[in-house]
Each structure stands twice: as structure tokens, then as C-alpha cells.
Design an enzyme around this catalytic site. Structure first.
Site, mmCIF file in Angstrom:
data_model
loop_
_atom_site.group_PDB
_atom_site.id
_atom_site.type_symbol
_atom_site.label_atom_id
_atom_site.label_comp_id
_atom_site.label_asym_id
_atom_site.label_seq_id
_atom_site.Cartn_x
_atom_site.Cartn_y
_atom_site.Cartn_z
ATOM 1 N N ASP A 110 4.171 4.190 9.684
ATOM 2 C CA ASP A 110 4.595 3.136 10.607
ATOM 3 C C ASP A 110 3.936 3.172 11.978
ATOM 4 O O ASP A 110 4.362 2.454 12.883
ATOM 5 C CB ASP A 110 6.128 3.177 10.836
ATOM 6 C CG ASP A 110 6.875 2.549 9.676
ATOM 7 O OD1 ASP A 110 6.217 1.906 8.835
ATOM 8 O OD2 ASP A 110 8.105 2.703 9.626
ATOM 9 N N HIS A 140 -19.428 19.730 21.684
ATOM 10 C CA HIS A 140 -18.379 18.720 21.504
ATOM 11 C C HIS A 140 -16.990 19.357 21.500
ATOM 12 O O HIS A 140 -16.124 18.995 20.705
ATOM 13 C CB HIS A 140 -18.626 17.890 20.235
ATOM 14 C CG HIS A 140 -19.786 16.960 20.400
ATOM 15 N ND1 HIS A 140 -20.467 16.404 19.359
ATOM 16 C CD2 HIS A 140 -20.390 16.483 21.516
ATOM 17 C CE1 HIS A 140 -21.446 15.631 19.808
ATOM 18 N NE2 HIS A 140 -21.416 15.664 21.131
ATOM 19 N N ASP A 194 -16.947 16.716 30.614
ATOM 20 C CA ASP A 194 -17.709 15.551 30.158
ATOM 21 C C ASP A 194 -16.669 14.502 29.807
ATOM 22 O O ASP A 194 -15.958 14.632 28.805
ATOM 23 C CB ASP A 194 -18.561 15.939 28.942
ATOM 24 C CG ASP A 194 -19.462 14.806 28.457
ATOM 25 O OD1 ASP A 194 -19.246 13.646 28.860
ATOM 26 O OD2 ASP A 194 -20.374 15.095 27.659
ATOM 27 N N ASP A 202 -19.917 7.675 31.248
ATOM 28 C CA ASP A 202 -20.203 8.948 30.567
ATOM 29 C C ASP A 202 -20.764 9.917 31.601
ATOM 30 O O ASP A 202 -21.949 9.864 31.921
ATOM 31 C CB ASP A 202 -21.199 8.690 29.425
ATOM 32 C CG ASP A 202 -21.474 9.939 28.603
ATOM 33 O OD1 ASP A 202 -20.786 10.961 28.799
ATOM 34 O OD2 ASP A 202 -22.392 9.891 27.757
ATOM 35 N N HIS A 257 -30.066 19.895 22.964
ATOM 36 C CA HIS A 257 -29.861 18.461 22.741
ATOM 37 C C HIS A 257 -30.918 17.667 23.489
ATOM 38 O O HIS A 257 -31.718 18.218 24.241
ATOM 39 C CB HIS A 257 -28.441 18.033 23.122
ATOM 40 C CG HIS A 257 -28.040 18.336 24.541
ATOM 41 N ND1 HIS A 257 -28.448 17.577 25.601
ATOM 42 C CD2 HIS A 257 -27.256 19.319 25.070
ATOM 43 C CE1 HIS A 257 -27.929 18.060 26.723
ATOM 44 N NE2 HIS A 257 -27.205 19.128 26.422
ATOM 45 N N HIS A 269 -29.324 9.060 26.158
ATOM 46 C CA HIS A 269 -29.000 8.083 25.116
ATOM 47 C C HIS A 269 -28.672 6.775 25.817
ATOM 48 O O HIS A 269 -28.356 6.756 27.002
ATOM 49 C CB HIS A 269 -27.841 8.565 24.235
ATOM 50 C CG HIS A 269 -26.587 8.927 24.981
ATOM 51 N ND1 HIS A 269 -25.689 8.006 25.432
ATOM 52 C CD2 HIS A 269 -26.088 10.141 25.367
ATOM 53 C CE1 HIS A 269 -24.679 8.622 26.050
ATOM 54 N NE2 HIS A 269 -24.905 9.922 26.036
ATOM 55 N N HIS A 287 -22.578 6.249 22.800
ATOM 56 C CA HIS A 287 -23.944 6.400 22.284
ATOM 57 C C HIS A 287 -24.309 4.998 21.827
ATOM 58 O O HIS A 287 -24.043 4.598 20.702
ATOM 59 C CB HIS A 287 -23.995 7.399 21.132
ATOM 60 C CG HIS A 287 -23.808 8.807 21.599
ATOM 61 N ND1 HIS A 287 -23.809 9.885 20.762
ATOM 62 C CD2 HIS A 287 -23.607 9.327 22.845
ATOM 63 C CE1 HIS A 287 -23.611 10.993 21.462
ATOM 64 N NE2 HIS A 287 -23.480 10.681 22.729
ATOM 65 N N GLU A 300 -28.862 13.710 31.090
ATOM 66 C CA GLU A 300 -27.892 14.792 30.954
ATOM 67 C C GLU A 300 -28.466 16.112 30.450
ATOM 68 O O GLU A 300 -28.095 16.608 29.389
ATOM 69 C CB GLU A 300 -26.754 14.345 30.033
ATOM 70 C CG GLU A 300 -27.181 13.718 28.714
ATOM 71 C CD GLU A 300 -25.962 13.351 27.854
ATOM 72 O OE1 GLU A 300 -25.107 14.227 27.649
ATOM 73 O OE2 GLU A 300 -25.858 12.197 27.414
ATOM 74 N N TYR A 303 -27.177 26.295 28.156
ATOM 75 C CA TYR A 303 -26.019 26.929 27.511
ATOM 76 C C TYR A 303 -26.435 28.352 27.180
ATOM 77 O O TYR A 303 -27.259 28.575 26.291
ATOM 78 C CB TYR A 303 -25.622 26.122 26.269
ATOM 79 C CG TYR A 303 -25.531 24.642 26.601
ATOM 80 C CD1 TYR A 303 -24.376 24.104 27.163
ATOM 81 C CD2 TYR A 303 -26.640 23.799 26.437
ATOM 82 C CE1 TYR A 303 -24.316 22.760 27.529
ATOM 83 C CE2 TYR A 303 -26.587 22.463 26.800
ATOM 84 C CZ TYR A 303 -25.428 21.947 27.345
ATOM 85 O OH TYR A 303 -25.379 20.620 27.709
ATOM 86 N N ARG A 345 -23.946 21.476 32.352
ATOM 87 C CA ARG A 345 -24.591 20.179 32.093
ATOM 88 C C ARG A 345 -24.267 19.273 33.268
ATOM 89 O O ARG A 345 -23.165 19.351 33.833
ATOM 90 C CB ARG A 345 -24.096 19.570 30.778
ATOM 91 C CG ARG A 345 -24.720 18.214 30.465
ATOM 92 C CD ARG A 345 -24.542 17.741 29.010
ATOM 93 N NE ARG A 345 -23.173 17.463 28.631
ATOM 94 C CZ ARG A 345 -22.429 18.226 27.844
ATOM 95 N NH1 ARG A 345 -22.929 19.357 27.364
ATOM 96 N NH2 ARG A 345 -21.199 17.900 27.554
ATOM 97 N N GLU A 378 -24.583 15.123 34.133
ATOM 98 C CA GLU A 378 -24.877 13.852 33.459
ATOM 99 C C GLU A 378 -24.531 12.673 34.358
ATOM 100 O O GLU A 378 -23.405 12.568 34.849
ATOM 101 C CB GLU A 378 -24.058 13.754 32.167
ATOM 102 C CG GLU A 378 -24.191 12.411 31.460
ATOM 103 C CD GLU A 378 -23.437 12.349 30.124
ATOM 104 O OE1 GLU A 378 -22.407 13.038 29.985
ATOM 105 O OE2 GLU A 378 -23.897 11.614 29.236
HETATM 106 N N1 GLY Z 1 -20.091 12.500 25.972
HETATM 107 C C1 GLY Z 1 -21.058 12.374 24.971
HETATM 108 C C2 GLY Z 1 -22.396 12.516 25.501
HETATM 109 O O1 GLY Z 1 -22.561 12.906 26.640
HETATM 110 O O2 GLY Z 1 -23.349 12.216 24.857
HETATM 111 MN MN MN Z 2 -23.856 11.292 27.263
HETATM 112 MN MN MN Z 3 -21.182 12.853 28.196
#
Ligand code: GLY
Ligand code: MN
Ligand code: MN
Length: 445
Positions: free
Chosen positions: A47, A250, A267, A278, A357, A361, A368, A391, A395, A412, A414
């Protein structure tokens, strides 16, 4: 005193939605049609549903906010080129789940040419699509493909009576995604606002942070600000990672205690009118960087600032990333975390132990965001109206060969950046990122 409420930017005008539909129709081969479903509600448990979020492509083309609607685009149709099917008015149901817009009001409020209740959908769809050679729909949506196949079979069965089923199905997504990649002025105004709210939330978290709090308490501060300012909530799962948790890219548990002498990486971004902010910032839990933390922080900051400065029409994300890799690797060698020559450490990819990474993006209705990263097999050049993140991060694993004062440290930084004719605009500039500025902010009561 209540906290300040930021003034809201105007909503996207109906004419802009009309122009988006027109542009999509103009991009189709002659004789084609588009069929695009809205998102549906998803059950969370008995529900209760997950909060509804409209499909981004559907939102982009209609602004229509209800689940289980369907948009048809029928270029050249005299009775109307844009046709919306939407949930039926149902006073009894509406007493439980809220007022539905209904077909009649949908035409006036959303500027489509015609609208029908969903109850009429099955009867009308095959008739509306009769004679269209190609049907453009999202091919990754199994239910949409099954429904299109049903329509095709129905028309095929009536071929003797003169019905002409679509000969081909094609993916509509790449066409819409190319449109979404270039933001209009009205979209940029909404994105500035999403970014501003997100920035304000980060400042709030910095002010509150101290040893002994838990990660979720900073998450609560951030998300309070998102909602207070009229955002729908977080644009993606808020990440608050204290100490070594910052190295989990993540990380979403947000359950640990924040310890003195560690850094915390946040983040987090608000969603406003569908658009995402972001932002990542990393700062000391107690308000002061140690010497080793600051040295590592400044490596990331230098790379980030230089990458932001490079954003300009004609540049590619790949070039920006390569610059970041060079700057980070240079810093890692200077700090003794990598040995030997910078070029050699780039060539053998050993920097990837600390930076795994990519740097950027696209950003928009999705965090994204959509739109191709390459054109004709090569990285595409930036053009005004694109919005991207910058970003970089480092690490440092909790391994025996790492100096003790840097083990398990993740950093990081960003920002959200719009490409302009002159170069770029940083949408998230109101949240500090220099170490001194962060310390000064955190020192204020
Ligand atoms: N928060 C996801 C990224 O920074 O790509
Ligand atoms: Mn991002
Ligand atoms: Mn981010």
C-alpha cells in the site's frame, strides 16, 4: 528567525515545450511518429509507493507531471500533431490520491494539441498510428515495445481493410538526448537555482559539522535545505563519508560517527523542477586540516581549479580529464605516493590506484545526464549550453605502504559548470573550496 528563502526562477514556458516537440518532429524522417510513455508509480511495500518521479524525456517534452500518461507526436496531422493520453478523472479515486489534471485541462495547461483520457487509449492508438512508416519509441522500455508490437499486429490484421502498420521501430532516445544536451536560458536559470540550493546546503553542513556527530546528521542538514528551498529532495543518493568511507565512491550508508582528525566527503545535490545539482566538498570534521591532509587537498584543488578554468567551447572532456590526470599524478609524485617520473606514472597508469573515475559527466534533468560523449568515434567538443561537472579526487587506501597520516583518506571536489560563448560559468561558486576559506567558515559560530 526563519531561514532565508531564495527567490524561485520562472517555470519553463509552454512555448518552450512546444518548440522542443517541434524540434523533435523536425528531426524525424518523413512519415514517422513518436510514442513516449510517462513513468509509472512503483510499489515500495504494501500500500505504499516510492515517491513518483516523472520520466526525464517525457518531462522534457511535456512538463506533464502525472504517471501513466503517453505522448504521441504525429507530424503533419491536421487534427493536432501532439496528442496526450492521461489518467482519467475519477472523483472517488481522487479523494484518496489527489486531483488529476484530466484531458480537458491538459490541453490548456500543457499546450498539447489534443488530449484523451487513458480509457480511450486502446481504441485510439492504432487509428492514430495507422499509415506511419516508422514508429520512434524508447527501445529500452520493454512495456513500450510490447505495446507498439500490439498496435502493429492489430493494424496488420486489418491490412485488408486498408490499414498500414508501421514498418519499423526506431529508438527515439538519442534524438531527445541530443536536444537535452544543450540547455536553454530557462533551463540554465533552473539549473543555477538547483546549484545554488545545493551550495547553500553544503555550507550548512560545514557549519554544523563537528566530531561526535554522525554522517546521517549532516545528510539531514543537507536534505532539510533542499526541501526548505522548494527542491523535491536529493537528485541522487546523498553521500556523507567520514574518514575512510570517503574512499567508497558510492557510499550511501551514512551511518558512521564523525571522528576528530579525519576529513568528511559530502557529495550531495538538490533536484529543483527536475534539474539536478551535483556538488562534492571535502573538509575536516574539526574545522582544521592537518598539514598532510592539506597537502593532499591542495593537489586535488589545483587539479580541479585548472580543469574548471579549461572549460570552454571547442575543448573536449577527454582533454580536461587528461589535464587532471597530469596534475594529480604530478602531485602524487611530489607527495611521495608515487615514485619516479610523472610521464612514466601516467603511461603505466599507476595513478589509477588513487584516481579511478573520470573527471566529468553531463548534468541536467538526470545527474548523469544524457547526450553522447563522442561524435564520429572521437570525443566531442564543448559548445555553449552544455552543463558538466568537474570532479577530480584522490582516494588513498588504508595500506601498509602508505604514510600513516594519509591512510584511508578520500578527497573529491566537484563543481557544476555551464559552457558559455566566452568560456564558462561555475554554477556552484557560492560554496567555498579553498582550504583557508573552508576553515574560516567552519570557525564562525
Ligand atoms: N554524485 C554522482 C556523481 O558525482 O557523479
Ligand atoms: Mn558528479
Ligand atoms: Mn557528485
Amino acid at each position: 528567525m526563519l531561514p532565508e528563502t531564495l527567490p524561485r526562477p520562472p517555470a519553463i514556458a509552454l512555448d518552450e515545450y512546444r518548440a522542443r516537440r517541434r524540434a523533435l518532429m523536425d528531426a524525424l524522417p518523413v512519415g514517422s511518429a513518436v510514442m513516449l510513455p510517462a513513468a509509472s508509480l512503483v510499489t515500495r511495500s504494501n500500500d505504499s509507493d516510492y515517491p513518483f518521479r516523472q520520466n526525464s524525456d517525457f518531462h522534457y517534452l511535456t512538463g506533464f507531471p502525472e504517471p501513466d500518461a503517453l505522448l504521441l507526436l504525429l507530424p503533419g496531422r491536421e487534427a493536432g500533431e501532439s496528442v496526450l493520453f492521461c489518467p482519467d478523472k475519477d472523483p472517488q479515486l481522487e479523494a484518496w490520491t489527489g486531483i488529476r489534471i484530466g484531458a480537458e485541462a491538459a490541453v490548456a495547461r500543457y499546450g498539447v494539441d489534443q488530449a484523451f483520457a487513458n480509457a480511450e487509449r486502446d481504441g485510439r492508438l492504432s487509428e492514430l498510428l495507422d499509415g506511419r512508416q516508422a514508429l520512434y519509441l524508447p527501445l529500452d522500455d520493454a512495456a513500450a515495445v510490447a505495446s507498439a508490437e500490439g498496435i502493429r499486429l492489430m493494424l496488420k490484421a486489418r491490412a485488408r481493410q486498408g490499414a498500414r502498420p508501421p514498418e519499423a521501430f526506431a529508438d527515439v532516445a538519442p534524438l531527445i538526448h541530443e536536444q537535452r544536451l544543450i540547455k536553454s536560458e530557462a533551463e540554465l536559470a533552473l539549473m543555477r537555482h538547483a546549484a545554488r540550493i545545493s551550495a547553500q546546503a553544503h555550507v550548512r553542513a560545514m557549519r554544523v559539522a563537528r566530531p561526535g556527530l554522525h554522517e546521517y546528521q549532516l545528510q539531514a542538514e543537507l536534505e532539510h535545505e533542499f526541501r526548505w528551498q522548494g527542491g523535491s529532495g536529493p537528485a541522487y543518493g546523498t553521500i556523507v563519508g567520514g574518514g575512510a568511507n570517503a574512499c567508497v565512491l558510492h557510499y550511501v550508508e551514512n551511518a558512521a560517527r564523525l571522528e576528530a582528525d579525519t576529513l568528511v566527503l559530502i557529495d550531495a545535490g538538490a533536484e529543483f523542477e527536475g534539474y539536478a545539482g551535483d556538488i562534492t566538498r571535502t573538509f575536516p570534521v574539526s574545522g582544521r586540516f592537518s598539514e598532510a591532509q592539506r597537502a593532499l587537498y591542495d593537489v586535488v584543488l589545483t587539479a580541479q581549479e585548472r580543469a574548471v578554468a579549461a572549460v570552454s567551447p571547442g575543448v573536449t572532456l577527454s582533454e580536461i580529464h587528461q589535464g587532471v590526470v597530469r596534475d594529480l599524478t604530478h602531485g602524487l609524485v611530489e607527495l611521495g605516493l608515487l615514485a619516479g617520473e610523472v610521464e612514466a606514472r601516467i603511461d603505466d597508469a599507476s595513478y589509477k590506484r588513487f584516481y579511478l573515475h573520470s573527471t566529468s559527466h553531463w548534468l541536467g534533468l538526470d545527474v548523469h545526464d544524457v547526450g553522447g560523449y563522442r561524435r564520429d568515434g572521437t570525443p566531442r567538443q564543448l559548445v555553449p549550453g552544455m552543463v558538466l561537472t568537474v570532479e577530480p579526487g584522490l582516494y588513498i587506501p588504508d595500506d601498509d605502504d602508505i604514510p600513516a597520516d594519509l591512510r584511508g583518506t578520500g578527497i573529491r571536489i566537484e563543481d557544476d559548470v555551464a559552457v558559455t560563448v566566452e568560456g564558462h560559468e561555475v554554477l556552484t561558486a557560492t560554496v567555498p573550496k579553498r582550504a583557508d576559506e573552508i576553515e574560516a567558515l567552519m570557525a564562525k559560530e
